[in-house]
Design a protein around this motif. Structure first.
Motif, short mmCIF file in Angstrom:
data_model
loop_
_atom_site.label_atom_id
_atom_site.label_comp_id
_atom_site.label_asym_id
_atom_site.label_seq_id
_atom_site.Cartn_x
_atom_site.Cartn_y
_atom_site.Cartn_z
N ASP A 60 7.28 9.54 2.16
CA ASP A 60 7.28 10.82 1.45
C ASP A 60 6.81 11.90 2.41
OD1 ASP A 60 6.98 12.99 -0.21
OD2 ASP A 60 5.73 11.96 -1.69
N HIS A 104 -1.82 10.37 4.97
CA HIS A 104 -1.76 11.62 5.74
C HIS A 104 -3.18 12.10 6.09
CE1 HIS A 104 2.23 11.54 3.78
NE2 HIS A 104 2.62 12.01 4.95
N ALA A 105 -4.10 11.95 5.14
CA ALA A 105 -5.49 12.33 5.41
C ALA A 105 -6.09 11.43 6.48
CB ALA A 105 -6.31 12.26 4.12
N GLN A 149 -4.80 12.60 9.82
CA GLN A 149 -5.46 13.85 10.21
C GLN A 149 -6.89 13.58 10.70
OE1 GLN A 149 -4.06 16.68 10.73
NE2 GLN A 149 -5.94 17.70 11.31
N ALA A 154 6.13 14.89 1.82
CA ALA A 154 5.30 15.92 1.20
C ALA A 154 3.95 16.06 1.89
CB ALA A 154 5.10 15.63 -0.29
N GLY A 155 3.43 14.98 2.46
CA GLY A 155 2.20 15.06 3.24
C GLY A 155 0.92 15.11 2.45
N ASN A 156 0.95 14.72 1.19
CA ASN A 156 -0.26 14.82 0.38
C ASN A 156 -0.80 13.46 -0.04
OD1 ASN A 156 1.83 14.17 -1.27
ND2 ASN A 156 1.45 15.75 -2.80
N HIS A 157 -0.55 12.46 0.76
CA HIS A 157 -1.03 11.11 0.44
C HIS A 157 -2.26 10.77 1.28
CE1 HIS A 157 2.49 10.30 -2.00
NE2 HIS A 157 3.19 10.94 -1.07
N TYR A 158 -2.96 9.75 0.86
CA TYR A 158 -4.17 9.34 1.58
C TYR A 158 -3.87 8.97 3.03
CZ TYR A 158 -8.60 6.97 2.49
OH TYR A 158 -9.81 6.59 3.02
#
Length: 194
Positions: free
Chosen positions: A13, A21-22, A25, A15-19
């Motif tokens: 996905d 992705h965190a 980062q 969208a970049g708003n999944h765990y």
């Protein structure tokens, strides 16, 4: 000693708003604090077809995105693959990306008369970060981490990448404190380039 690090974000996905992705980062932030050059490759943003024949794998055309991915892997000393466990394995998009990218002529030399491939990514190390809803020890001990072992042995080591380290993060939908603990651990691992 600094390492050039490539983080391969394998969540399908974009969208970049999944765990995951965190986690990527946090690892990136730590690596930059540690003085390591870092690149992030987001598989969900890349354009490539699924391979369907052995001939395509051996000698098929590379899309511009796969060429860029191979160049990023070439520059890297250390690869960090981050993905969620889906149906007991990596998401299909990540597997398709690895099939496209780690081909003969790049990751392995073409098959010789004995049927062996030369390992062309020697000198690189990797960390595999897998997120899952179940407790990680159940995946490791009951399910025997079969897909993780396959990724390590049949893909990364096949290309010459080693050592390979693992971070299995279970119960990701549990407490915020648990997720924060893992984000801190990813920052620490990034600082050390491991």
């Amino acid at each position: 000693m600094t390492s050039h690090i490539l983080i391969i974000q394998g969540h399908p996905d974009a969208a970049g708003n999944h765990y995951g992705h965190a986690l990527a980062q946090a690892y990136r932030e730590g690596a930059l604090e540690g003085g390591h050059p870092v690149e992030i490759l987001t598989v969900a943003e890349l354009d490539f077809p699924i391979l369907r024949t052995q001939a395509e794998w051996n000698r098929g055309e590379l899309t511009p995105d796969i060429q860029k991915a191979q160049a990023a892997i070439t520059r890297a000393d250390h690869l960090v693959l981050i993905y969620p466990l889906w149906l007991g394995s990596m998401p299909a998009l990540l597997k398709g990306f690895l099939e496209q990218t780690l081909r003969p002529g790049f990751a392995v030399g073409h098959q010789d008369k004995s049927g062996l491939y030369a390992k062309q990514l020697k000198g690189k190390s990797a960390r595999i970060v897998v997120t899952m809803g179940m407790p990680a020890f159940i995946y490791r001990w009951f399910f025997r981490a079969h897909s993780l072992k396959s990724l390590e042995r049949n893909i990364l080591k096949f290309c010459g990448i080693r050592p390979i380290r693992e971070s299995l993060i279970g119960m990701v939908e549990g407490s915020a404190a648990h997720r924060e603990k893992w984000l801190a651990k990813m920052r620490k691992l990034g600082r050390s380039g491991l």
